[in-house]
Motif scaffolding. Sequence first.
Motif, PDB file in Angstrom:
ATOM      1  N   ARG A 103       8.034 -20.665  52.381  1.00 34.39           N
ATOM      2  CA  ARG A 103       9.435 -20.841  52.703  1.00 34.39           C
ATOM      3  C   ARG A 103      10.093 -21.752  51.672  1.00 34.39           C
ATOM      4  O   ARG A 103       9.549 -22.814  51.335  1.00 34.39           O
ATOM      5  CB  ARG A 103       9.545 -21.463  54.097  1.00 34.39           C
ATOM      6  CG  ARG A 103      10.955 -21.637  54.614  1.00 34.39           C
ATOM      7  CD  ARG A 103      11.468 -20.370  55.218  1.00 34.39           C
ATOM      8  NE  ARG A 103      12.767 -20.573  55.860  1.00 34.39           N
ATOM      9  CZ  ARG A 103      13.639 -19.611  56.079  1.00 34.39           C
ATOM     10  NH1 ARG A 103      13.344 -18.387  55.748  1.00 34.39           N
ATOM     11  NH2 ARG A 103      14.792 -19.854  56.664  1.00 34.39           N
ATOM     12  N   ILE A 104      11.231 -21.342  51.128  1.00 36.08           N
ATOM     13  CA  ILE A 104      11.951 -22.162  50.151  1.00 36.08           C
ATOM     14  C   ILE A 104      13.013 -22.933  50.917  1.00 36.08           C
ATOM     15  O   ILE A 104      14.151 -22.494  51.075  1.00 36.08           O
ATOM     16  CB  ILE A 104      12.551 -21.282  49.034  1.00 36.08           C
ATOM     17  CG1 ILE A 104      11.447 -20.457  48.359  1.00 36.08           C
ATOM     18  CG2 ILE A 104      13.260 -22.144  47.997  1.00 36.08           C
ATOM     19  CD1 ILE A 104      11.943 -19.511  47.270  1.00 36.08           C
ATOM     20  N   ALA A 105      12.603 -24.087  51.428  1.00 35.15           N
ATOM     21  CA  ALA A 105      13.433 -24.840  52.364  1.00 35.15           C
ATOM     22  C   ALA A 105      13.172 -26.337  52.203  1.00 35.15           C
ATOM     23  O   ALA A 105      12.142 -26.746  51.645  1.00 35.15           O
ATOM     24  CB  ALA A 105      13.132 -24.397  53.792  1.00 35.15           C
ATOM     25  N   VAL A 123       7.524 -17.229  45.214  1.00 36.27           N
ATOM     26  CA  VAL A 123       7.426 -16.077  46.111  1.00 36.27           C
ATOM     27  C   VAL A 123       7.866 -16.521  47.499  1.00 36.27           C
ATOM     28  O   VAL A 123       7.240 -17.389  48.106  1.00 36.27           O
ATOM     29  CB  VAL A 123       5.989 -15.526  46.154  1.00 36.27           C
ATOM     30  CG1 VAL A 123       5.927 -14.292  47.050  1.00 36.27           C
ATOM     31  CG2 VAL A 123       5.489 -15.197  44.757  1.00 36.27           C
ATOM     32  N   GLY A 124       8.943 -15.925  47.995  1.00 35.37           N
ATOM     33  CA  GLY A 124       9.476 -16.304  49.295  1.00 35.37           C
ATOM     34  C   GLY A 124      10.979 -16.417  49.231  1.00 35.37           C
ATOM     35  O   GLY A 124      11.618 -16.080  48.219  1.00 35.37           O
ATOM     36  N   ASP A 125      11.561 -16.908  50.305  1.00 33.24           N
ATOM     37  CA  ASP A 125      13.007 -17.056  50.379  1.00 33.24           C
ATOM     38  C   ASP A 125      13.315 -18.200  51.331  1.00 33.24           C
ATOM     39  O   ASP A 125      12.431 -18.692  52.036  1.00 33.24           O
ATOM     40  CB  ASP A 125      13.649 -15.755  50.858  1.00 33.24           C
ATOM     41  CG  ASP A 125      15.106 -15.630  50.439  1.00 33.24           C
ATOM     42  OD1 ASP A 125      15.659 -16.611  49.883  1.00 33.24           O
ATOM     43  OD2 ASP A 125      15.707 -14.572  50.661  1.00 33.24           O
ATOM     44  N   GLY A 126      14.572 -18.595  51.378  1.00 32.97           N
ATOM     45  CA  GLY A 126      14.961 -19.664  52.274  1.00 32.97           C
ATOM     46  C   GLY A 126      16.247 -20.317  51.819  1.00 32.97           C
ATOM     47  O   GLY A 126      16.802 -19.969  50.761  1.00 32.97           O
ATOM     48  N   PRO A 127      16.742 -21.280  52.579  1.00 31.35           N
ATOM     49  CA  PRO A 127      18.066 -21.862  52.314  1.00 31.35           C
ATOM     50  C   PRO A 127      18.170 -22.637  51.004  1.00 31.35           C
ATOM     51  O   PRO A 127      19.272 -22.882  50.529  1.00 31.35           O
ATOM     52  CB  PRO A 127      18.287 -22.787  53.520  1.00 31.35           C
ATOM     53  CG  PRO A 127      16.925 -23.056  54.077  1.00 31.35           C
ATOM     54  CD  PRO A 127      16.130 -21.819  53.811  1.00 31.35           C
ATOM     55  N   SER A 128      17.038 -23.031  50.416  1.00 27.67           N
ATOM     56  CA  SER A 128      17.088 -23.812  49.169  1.00 27.67           C
ATOM     57  C   SER A 128      16.981 -22.951  47.918  1.00 27.67           C
ATOM     58  O   SER A 128      17.064 -23.475  46.803  1.00 27.67           O
ATOM     59  CB  SER A 128      15.964 -24.850  49.160  1.00 27.67           C
ATOM     60  OG  SER A 128      16.105 -25.762  50.225  1.00 27.67           O
ATOM     61  N   ARG A 129      16.794 -21.662  48.086  1.00 26.75           N
ATOM     62  CA  ARG A 129      16.524 -20.819  46.916  1.00 26.75           C
ATOM     63  C   ARG A 129      17.687 -20.796  45.928  1.00 26.75           C
ATOM     64  O   ARG A 129      17.482 -20.949  44.720  1.00 26.75           O
ATOM     65  CB  ARG A 129      16.183 -19.394  47.354  1.00 26.75           C
ATOM     66  CG  ARG A 129      16.056 -18.432  46.172  1.00 26.75           C
ATOM     67  CD  ARG A 129      15.656 -17.038  46.565  1.00 26.75           C
ATOM     68  NE  ARG A 129      15.775 -16.121  45.444  1.00 26.75           N
ATOM     69  CZ  ARG A 129      15.323 -14.877  45.436  1.00 26.75           C
ATOM     70  NH1 ARG A 129      14.722 -14.379  46.507  1.00 26.75           N
ATOM     71  NH2 ARG A 129      15.476 -14.107  44.379  1.00 26.75           N
ATOM     72  N   GLN A 130      18.900 -20.602  46.412  1.00 29.29           N
ATOM     73  CA  GLN A 130      20.037 -20.444  45.512  1.00 29.29           C
ATOM     74  C   GLN A 130      20.237 -21.688  44.649  1.00 29.29           C
ATOM     75  O   GLN A 130      20.394 -21.586  43.420  1.00 29.29           O
ATOM     76  CB  GLN A 130      21.308 -20.147  46.304  1.00 29.29           C
ATOM     77  CG  GLN A 130      22.522 -19.904  45.426  1.00 29.29           C
ATOM     78  CD  GLN A 130      23.757 -19.509  46.223  1.00 29.29           C
ATOM     79  OE1 GLN A 130      23.709 -19.395  47.439  1.00 29.29           O
ATOM     80  NE2 GLN A 130      24.863 -19.323  45.548  1.00 29.29           N
ATOM     81  N   LYS A 131      20.207 -22.854  45.268  1.00 28.04           N
ATOM     82  CA  LYS A 131      20.402 -24.093  44.525  1.00 28.04           C
ATOM     83  C   LYS A 131      19.264 -24.312  43.526  1.00 28.04           C
ATOM     84  O   LYS A 131      19.496 -24.720  42.379  1.00 28.04           O
ATOM     85  CB  LYS A 131      20.484 -25.271  45.496  1.00 28.04           C
ATOM     86  CG  LYS A 131      20.780 -26.619  44.846  1.00 28.04           C
ATOM     87  CD  LYS A 131      21.017 -27.659  45.923  1.00 28.04           C
ATOM     88  CE  LYS A 131      21.436 -29.003  45.299  1.00 28.04           C
ATOM     89  NZ  LYS A 131      20.355 -29.640  44.536  1.00 28.04           N
ATOM     90  N   LEU A 132      18.051 -24.022  43.949  1.00 24.43           N
ATOM     91  CA  LEU A 132      16.890 -24.186  43.073  1.00 24.43           C
ATOM     92  C   LEU A 132      17.005 -23.273  41.855  1.00 24.43           C
ATOM     93  O   LEU A 132      16.701 -23.675  40.723  1.00 24.43           O
ATOM     94  CB  LEU A 132      15.620 -23.875  43.863  1.00 24.43           C
ATOM     95  CG  LEU A 132      14.285 -24.300  43.270  1.00 24.43           C
ATOM     96  CD1 LEU A 132      14.205 -25.814  43.160  1.00 24.43           C
ATOM     97  CD2 LEU A 132      13.146 -23.781  44.137  1.00 24.43           C
TER      98      LEU A 132
END
Length: 383
Positions: free
Chosen positions: A208-210, A237-246
């Motif tokens: 999880r990218i969170a 590999v994954g997704d989550g609320p922090s992905r875009q900023k990262l």
Amino acid sequence: MRYAIVTETYPPEVNGVALTVRGLEEGLRARGHEVAVVRPRQAGEKDSKALHELLVRGAPLPRYPGLRFGFPATRKLAAAWRDSTPDAIYIATEGPLGWSALRAARRLGIPAATGFHTRFDEYMRDYGAAFLQRTALGWMRRFHNRADATLVPTRELADFLRGERFENVFRLPRAVDTSLFDPAKRDPELRRAWGVGDDGLAVIYLGRIAPEKNLQLAVRAFRELQKRQPQARFVWVGDGPSRQKLAQENPDFVFCGVQRGADVARHFASGDLFLFPSRTETFGNVTLEAMASGLPTVAFDYGAAREYLRHGVHGAAIRDGDDEGFVSAAARLGADRELRATMGAAARQAVAMLRPEQVAADFDDALTRLADTRRAYASAASA
């Protein structure tokens, strides 16, 4: 035996709890048991046509896109379980649906075990509400102590919960499918798509990218590693609320999105080093998956790493709070190809004997004992 599993997360949702619950369900079925699953409807889903599924109303989990929680459904569960009474119930999540399942089980005299899968108390810190940590832990204690047993994956967690006045805590070890997660799944074409050649270095984060995953430490560790290996690539590999900023802050990172099944195994096997900076896992299935895939792993010394990862043999198990040690270990392993190869082979060997079938047998035994104990009490009361 007839069992029921109640969960507020379930595939195709991709997270450790959902995949663990499905594995337990499939394990019980493989042993010849009848298993009913109670879960929330997922987005756009109508009533299930599967006879073994009971779907309830749910809603998206705030600040956690892609995940849902179930609304209270005590009456619906009680009615269903009166018509077809389970011998025992397993409740995997502590949300409103989980509380409803406990109430219905107690009302009908059905033994219930709960699973401690998520450290919500530690999530409070990562989402800016550290002052609620003790409150969250107390809420979880009230929930789990209403059950006949609480199943946890590690000795460390069992000892912690007992120290926090959780009752009837039992360890149910985890395993990994080594036929799925296998170094033989390495894919040169996938590596080339990442911009990594045969002799290159692909560092992997999978999960999880969170905020609760402590991802800035992984970024810092990779940047230090990159000073020694400028051509290294960091693959997420994954997704989550922090992905875009990262992604905005690190345009050189490779983001592969959510992967499932054989694709997850292919991504793991195509990497060279796994960084897992999270401090909030109850276990961390991905640690075993990385080890089975032949990847040396850098993780903090708790959960799956405490149980299976030997520091200096399979990677690095870093003392909690030692961020500098995490960064240093990542840079050291990133710079030493031969050491990574030796550790990766040892990591694979360390988990080679783990079998999901044994986990299913242990789970079955735990539920059977609860059912037998409840029958014995009922018989004694009748006498």
